[in-house]
Enzyme design. Structure first.
Site, PDB file in Angstrom:
ATOM      1  N   SER A  62       0.817  -1.211   0.000  1.00 22.53           N
ATOM      2  CA  SER A  62       0.000   0.000   0.000  1.00 22.53           C
ATOM      3  C   SER A  62       0.857   1.270   0.000  1.00 22.53           C
ATOM      4  O   SER A  62       0.366   2.350  -0.332  1.00 22.53           O
ATOM      5  CB  SER A  62      -0.932   0.021   1.217  1.00 22.53           C
ATOM      6  OG  SER A  62      -1.887  -1.013   1.155  1.00 22.53           O
TER       7      SER A  62
ATOM      8  N   CYS B  20      -9.394  -1.691   2.807  1.00 27.46           N
ATOM      9  CA  CYS B  20      -8.592  -0.554   2.352  1.00 27.46           C
ATOM     10  C   CYS B  20      -8.906  -0.183   0.892  1.00 27.46           C
ATOM     11  O   CYS B  20      -9.986   0.310   0.612  1.00 27.46           O
ATOM     12  CB  CYS B  20      -7.105  -0.860   2.554  1.00 27.46           C
ATOM     13  SG  CYS B  20      -6.036   0.596   2.451  1.00 27.46           S
TER      14      CYS B  20
ATOM     15  N   GLY C  73      -4.461   6.997   1.754  1.00 25.80           N
ATOM     16  CA  GLY C  73      -4.440   8.397   1.381  1.00 25.80           C
ATOM     17  C   GLY C  73      -5.703   8.817   0.646  1.00 25.80           C
ATOM     18  O   GLY C  73      -5.869   9.983   0.291  1.00 25.80           O
TER      19      GLY C  73
ATOM     20  N   HIS D 178      -7.066  -1.761   8.591  1.00 29.26           N
ATOM     21  CA  HIS D 178      -6.393  -3.053   8.416  1.00 29.26           C
ATOM     22  C   HIS D 178      -6.628  -3.972   9.617  1.00 29.26           C
ATOM     23  O   HIS D 178      -5.876  -3.921  10.596  1.00 29.26           O
ATOM     24  CB  HIS D 178      -4.894  -2.838   8.221  1.00 29.26           C
ATOM     25  CG  HIS D 178      -4.526  -2.314   6.883  1.00 29.26           C
ATOM     26  ND1 HIS D 178      -3.812  -3.040   5.964  1.00 29.26           N
ATOM     27  CD2 HIS D 178      -4.813  -1.134   6.275  1.00 29.26           C
ATOM     28  CE1 HIS D 178      -3.650  -2.328   4.855  1.00 29.26           C
ATOM     29  NE2 HIS D 178      -4.260  -1.162   5.029  1.00 29.26           N
TER      30      HIS D 178
ATOM     31  N   GLU E  70      -5.984  -7.020   9.947  1.00 35.70           N
ATOM     32  CA  GLU E  70      -4.880  -7.961  10.164  1.00 35.70           C
ATOM     33  C   GLU E  70      -3.813  -7.342  11.059  1.00 35.70           C
ATOM     34  O   GLU E  70      -2.979  -8.053  11.627  1.00 35.70           O
ATOM     35  CB  GLU E  70      -4.277  -8.397   8.832  1.00 35.70           C
ATOM     36  CG  GLU E  70      -3.210  -7.512   8.246  1.00 35.70           C
ATOM     37  CD  GLU E  70      -3.731  -6.171   7.737  1.00 35.70           C
ATOM     38  OE1 GLU E  70      -2.908  -5.264   7.526  1.00 35.70           O
ATOM     39  OE2 GLU E  70      -4.959  -6.043   7.543  1.00 35.70           O
TER      40      GLU E  70
END
Length: 373
Positions: free
Chosen positions: A52, A258, A302, A344, A346
């Site tokens: 990312s 995401c 972002g 996230h 995870e």
């Protein structure tokens, strides 16, 4: 001091602002990218290898970087994905039982240029006030005008498609092939710990390239579908959007994280936008609107989903909100087996407050299988 002859270095921002530092090691170099900062106090290796972050110059808010070394088991992809590192104090020596090598050796192996001795406190404050922008780090300190000309040619992150730069070229498998459930994952910048979390719940995963079609993914006959995290603007990802639309139309179990969350939003006609400086850290507060509970989350993005556009969509409900700025942190379709989050779960690195989302995904898949039986 290990290096007595470290080179003078600068960080030149697109608006002409300059911050001064020194090269990590005795290297000379120049690197371009969008400058951003991460506020996490740990997890630098996971951050540097997170797809990312592709194409970004990473400013670490933690004053000490490298002090606990690196371990290959903590890589989130097969290589460093940031375009350069900017830090305050770089530790050439390290101490940790599980460490295999220094951060310096790790960065050298990945051919990454880094600078230290930068006033990162002032820099983070500046980015927070003025927004993320393109920048260059370089030891070519006497060539400011030349660097400015090169920097002006670096494409803006807004409208930039980067998933193709980090996605797998060929499909591959992850997990136990004898698992009771199968999930097809679209790799638009996937992290290894996401795959670990899915596979650990009795799921065999087949990972497909960013431009795979629904027909290619469905030919494996999966029980559910997953859209991964990743870099860049979600708007250009028309192929991923087409996949999401087809999965949603067929009411198949779908989970997005995401960038995948943003793709699902666009597939529902909901707009996205580039944020002023994004969310990047491991202590972002999120509220689950269904349970009323708060979660401390790991975030790295972002771009975000437009809340007004989401709330105007009668097929979707906002499931989670970011408590700092009230941006959309999660979506759930009202009449389809589809949900997504901007953060996230995870959490690599970060807290595990949101790990239940993987359980929810698996529960959705099992419920769908029972209904089909």
């Amino acid at each position: 001091m290990k290096y007595q002859s470290r080179k003078k270095a600068i960080l030149l921002l697109a608006d002409g602002t300059i911050f001064y530092g020194k090269s990590v090691g005795d290297k000379e170099g120049t690197s371009f990218g969008e400058v951003c900062f991460n506020t996490g106090m740990t997890g630098y290796q996971e951050i540097f290898t997170d797809p990312s972050y592709f194409g970004q110059l990473m400013v670490t808010a933690n004053v000490h970087i490298g002090n606990y070394g690196t371990n290959e088991n903590e890589n989130e992809s097969d290589s460093v994905k940031i375009s350069g590192l900017i830090c305050r104090n770089f530790s050439y020596d390290y101490s940790r039982v599980d460490a295999k090598e220094s951060l310096e050796d790790f960065l050298n192996a990945n051919n990454l240029f880094a600078i230290s001795d930068v006033d990162t406190r002032a820099l983070v404050s500046y980015i927070r006030d003025n927004g993320a922008m393109n920048a260059v780090i370089s030891t070519d300190v006497d060539n400011i005008e030349g660097l400015k000309k090169q920097l002006a040619e670096v494409p803006n992150m807004n409208g930039l498609e980067l998933a193709s730069k980090v996605s797998t070229k060929e499909p591959y498998f992850f997990g136990d092939e004898n698992a009771s459930l199968k999930v097809a994952a679209l790799d638009i910048g996937i992290k290894r710990n996401i795959l670990r979390n899915i596979a650990s719940r009795g799921v065999y995963v087949k990972v497909f390239p960013y431009n795979a079609t629904f027909e290619e993914m469905s030919a494996w006959n999966p029980d559910g579908y997953f859209l991964s995290n990743g870099p860049g603007d979600p708007e250009p990802l028309v192929e991923a959007q087409a996949v999401a639309k087809e999965i949603i139309k067929r009411d198949l179990p779908l989970f997005g994280i995401c960038l995948g969350h943003q793709v699902i939003a666009i597939a529902n006609g909901i707009s996205t936008f580039k944020m002023h400086n994004g969310h990047r850290g491991i202590n972002h507060p999120v509220k689950n609107l269904a349970t009323g509970k708060g979660e401390i989350t790991s975030q790295n993005h972002g771009f975000a989903v437009d809340r007004e556009s989401a709330e105007a969509n009668t097929d979707v409900e906002v499931s989670h909100v970011h408590l700092n700025d009230h941006t959309v942190a999660g979506l759930k379709m009202k009449n389809k087996n589809c949900f997504s989050v901007q953060y996230h779960p995870e959490a690599s690195p970060g807290p595990h407050d949101s790990a239940y989302l993987f359980d929810q995904f698996v529960a959705n898949i099992k419920k769908a299988k029972l209904q089909q039986a």
